[in-house]
Design a protein around this motif. Structure first.
Motif, short mmCIF file in Angstrom:
data_model
loop_
_atom_site.label_atom_id
_atom_site.label_comp_id
_atom_site.label_asym_id
_atom_site.label_seq_id
_atom_site.Cartn_x
_atom_site.Cartn_y
_atom_site.Cartn_z
N SER A 99 -1.59 -3.20 7.20
CA SER A 99 -2.99 -2.98 6.88
C SER A 99 -3.38 -3.99 5.81
O SER A 99 -2.51 -4.53 5.11
CB SER A 99 -3.21 -1.55 6.36
OG SER A 99 -4.55 -1.38 5.93
N SER B 252 -4.68 -3.25 3.19
CA SER B 252 -4.34 -2.55 1.95
C SER B 252 -2.91 -2.02 2.04
O SER B 252 -2.60 -1.23 2.94
CB SER B 252 -5.31 -1.39 1.71
OG SER B 252 -4.80 -0.50 0.74
N LYS C 141 -2.80 1.71 1.71
CA LYS C 141 -3.24 2.40 2.93
C LYS C 141 -2.15 2.36 3.99
O LYS C 141 -1.91 3.35 4.70
CB LYS C 141 -4.52 1.75 3.46
CG LYS C 141 -5.22 2.55 4.53
CD LYS C 141 -6.57 1.94 4.85
CE LYS C 141 -7.33 2.80 5.86
NZ LYS C 141 -8.68 2.23 6.16
#
Length: 335
Positions: A33, A35, A38
């Motif tokens: 991802s 992030s 995340k």
């Protein structure tokens, strides 16, 4: 056990992982991802041993997985698939596999070089029992006079678009729009059931940025025409139909196939096949059977046959877009 890496942390990725868990032959090991937090949070919903990544090169070079499932925005599918093939990873990429035929040709050339890599477009309904039953029934019909296929579903992102934003699914930069996102299901239907059309045209209702919010496509065959109704800005509850001579094949939805009836006057025959609760169960089973025996020539041929359909579908979508002068950023990059 097939080790799985995923790109994307949305609901569709979760549904795919749940289908692999139901199958029992897969193990999630890696999540990518933008992030890292995340990615790790998403992966840990399934196992504390899943590793998260935010660097794509690191994901492919260090990730402990055999197969990657790609569920990123449409415009990223090509480059992420290309990197996966170069890394020797099998690819399952969400539909649409590519933005245009130029990207598809690059991947085809790569797959010839890396002929030990399997590549699948995850058009989930293509592998479902009801899809295959319709295909079988159409072959048995003496006369085909055309079809009307409908898939219109109000997008959860459209409200955001109406406030002035531009979500990926309504962006030319991210290869979005109704035809590219939902129309691919209908075109898979048409190409698989009737073959490649002789000519195509598309009349779209365009939004403020030139993307198609909804539209009607015509696929012209030698003896009949198939009409496709597709949209992301409204809901349709119309059934889809294939017209024989006296009989009509009626399905509740051309993408979410849960009810099939063959009607001839007052006679009605129920052709509905039992389907799994998770709509990705059938495709995961199909991919598993091949990837567990990657050296099988029959499996290699099956992948090639499925890839040929993906290539045909990609070309039809592209030709439909061009007929309405809908140009993606990805198209310009190959000029």
């Amino acid at each position: 056990m097939l080790k799985l890496g995923v790109i994307g942390t949305g609901g569709i990725t979760k549904q795919f992982i749940e289908a692999t868990q139901e199958n029992g032959s897969w193990k999630l090991t890696s999540v990518f991802s933008r992030s890292l937090e995340k990615a790790e949070q998403f992966g840990h919903e399934f196992s504390k041993n899943v590793r998260g990544y935010r660097d794509l090169h690191q994901f492919f070079s260090e990730g402990d997985f055999d197969v990657v499932y790609i569920a990123s925005p449409n415009s990223l599918h090509f480059e992420q698939s290309r990197q996966a093939i170069l890394a020797g990873k099998h690819v399952i990429v969400e539909k649409p596999a590519c933005s245009n035929p130029s990207e598809m040709k690059v991947l085809q050339r790569l797959l010839r070089r890396y002929n030990n890599v399997y590549y699948f477009e995850a058009a989930r309904h293509f592998h479902e029992p009801n899809f295959l039953k319709i295909k079988e029934t159409i072959k048995q019909m003496d006369v085909i006079q055309g079809a009307t296929l409908t898939y219109m579903k109000y997008s959860s992102k459209y409200d955001d678009f109406l406030t002035g934003n531009e979500p990926n699914v309504f962006s030319l930069n991210f290869s979005g729009g109704a035809l590219q996102d939902l129309g691919v299901y209908l075109i898979y239907d048409a190409v698989s059931w009737f073959g490649i059309p002789n000519s195509v045209s598309y009349k779209a209702t365009k939004l403020r940025n030139g993307i198609d919010g909804k539209g009607v496509a015509l696929l012209n065959y030698q003896d009949f025409t198939v009409t496709l109704n597709v949209g992301k800005t409204a809901n349709s509850y119309l059934p889809s139909e294939v017209y024989g001579l006296k009989e009509t094949l009626v399905m509740d939805n051309a993408a979410d196939l849960t009810d099939i009836q063959l009607i001839n006057g007052s006679e009605k025959q129920n052709l509905t096949q039992k389907s799994a609760v998770n709509p990705m169960t059938a495709e995961v089973a199909a991919f598993t059977s091949i990837l567990q025996k990657p050296l099988s020539l029959d499996n290699k041929q099956k992948m090639e046959d499925w890839l040929a359909v993906s290539v045909q579908v990609n070309r039809v979508i592209y030709d439909l877009r061009l007929s309405e002068k809908i140009v993606f950023r990805a198209d310009k990059e190959f000029r």
